[in-house]
Design an enzyme around this catalytic site. Structure first.
Site, PDB file in Angstrom:
ATOM      1  N   SER A  64       0.795  -1.225   0.000  1.00 17.33           N
ATOM      2  CA  SER A  64       0.000   0.000   0.000  1.00 17.33           C
ATOM      3  C   SER A  64       0.830   1.278   0.000  1.00 17.33           C
ATOM      4  CB  SER A  64      -0.947   0.016   1.209  1.00 17.33           C
ATOM      5  OG  SER A  64      -0.216   0.152   2.414  1.00 17.33           O
ATOM      6  N   LYS A  72       1.020   5.183   6.659  1.00 22.71           N
ATOM      7  CA  LYS A  72       0.310   5.938   5.617  1.00 22.71           C
ATOM      8  C   LYS A  72       0.909   7.332   5.523  1.00 22.71           C
ATOM      9  CE  LYS A  72      -2.656   2.565   5.007  1.00 22.71           C
ATOM     10  NZ  LYS A  72      -2.586   1.722   3.789  1.00 22.71           N
TER      11      LYS A  72
END
Length: 226
Positions: free
Chosen positions: A44, A113
């Site tokens: 990701s 993230k």
């Protein structure tokens, strides 16, 4: 009378045990206060981090200066990205915790993230050029995975005080704030859940490199100057 000199005793298992215990305690102190190692379980955050990477995270990176837009953060997702309890049972949870502590496995409550929205930011997908906008200004995102759109999922959010809006760099495979729009909290992560900032890729060795903090120049400037 036996005149044989007694040989000095060799360090036994107690000495070895105490040495190992001391090393574990020192390592635990360092990892709880300054630096920790995390395993990247997914794609990701490509191309910055790949699945299987081990990264070194500074726990003190945001103590002297605040989190800013574009920063990559490691955070505890309990209460937002992850359930409060995994429900796997104490033995499996203990094994998972040991693997995580050794940097061998991921942690199902810890995530990596990128910060896209800060408290007060109005973040929208997307403008006529398919770019995210923050406070009405297009966001320049050179870190995006090659060929990925800024987002194929439309959203229009305002980040509350004390919260962050976080997305992965490989947007087409990332489960991030967009995935939780309908959940309690709306995908916003509490800023005090941030553990630290990745500063080094440790493994694999062919990817050993420092992780630079992105310059402010690549991000849109808003009324707060961040």
């Amino acid at each position: 009378m036996d005149q044989t000199k007694r040989q000095p005793g060799k360090p036994g298992w107690r000495f070895a045990f105490l040495a190992v215990l001391a090393a574990v305690l020192v390592s635990g102190l360092i990892r709880s206060l300054w630096l920790d190692v995390y395993y990247i379980p997914s794609a990701s955050m490509e191309p910055l981090f790949g699945a299987g990477d081990r990264i070194l995270v500074s726990r003190t990176a945001f103590q002297s200066e605040p989190i800013r837009r574009g920063d990559v953060v490691v955070f505890d997702g309990r209460g937002s990205f992850a359930p409060l309890n995994s429900g796997e049972g104490p033995l499996r949870e203990a094994a998972a915790a040991a693997g995580h502590w050794l940097g061998l496995t991921g942690n199902d409550t810890t995530y990596v993230k990128r910060v896209i929205g800060l408290p007060g930011d109005h973040v929208v997908c997307c403008d006529a050029s398919s770019r995210l906008t923050v406070n009405g200004q297009p966001l320049v995102e050179p870190y995006l995975y090659d060929g990925d759109a800024a987002s194929t999922q439309k959203f229009d959010v305002t980040v509350p005080e004390g919260r962050l809006w976080l997305l992965g760099d490989h947007r087409s495979v990332s489960a991030d704030s967009r995935s939780l729009l309908g959940a309690p909290g709306g995908g916003m992560v509490r800023a005090d859940r941030v553990i630290g900032r990745p500063v080094q890729i440790l493994w694999p060795l062919d990817r050993f490199a420092s992780v630079a903090r992105p310059p402010l120049a690549v991000h849109t400037t808003t009324k707060d100057g961040q």
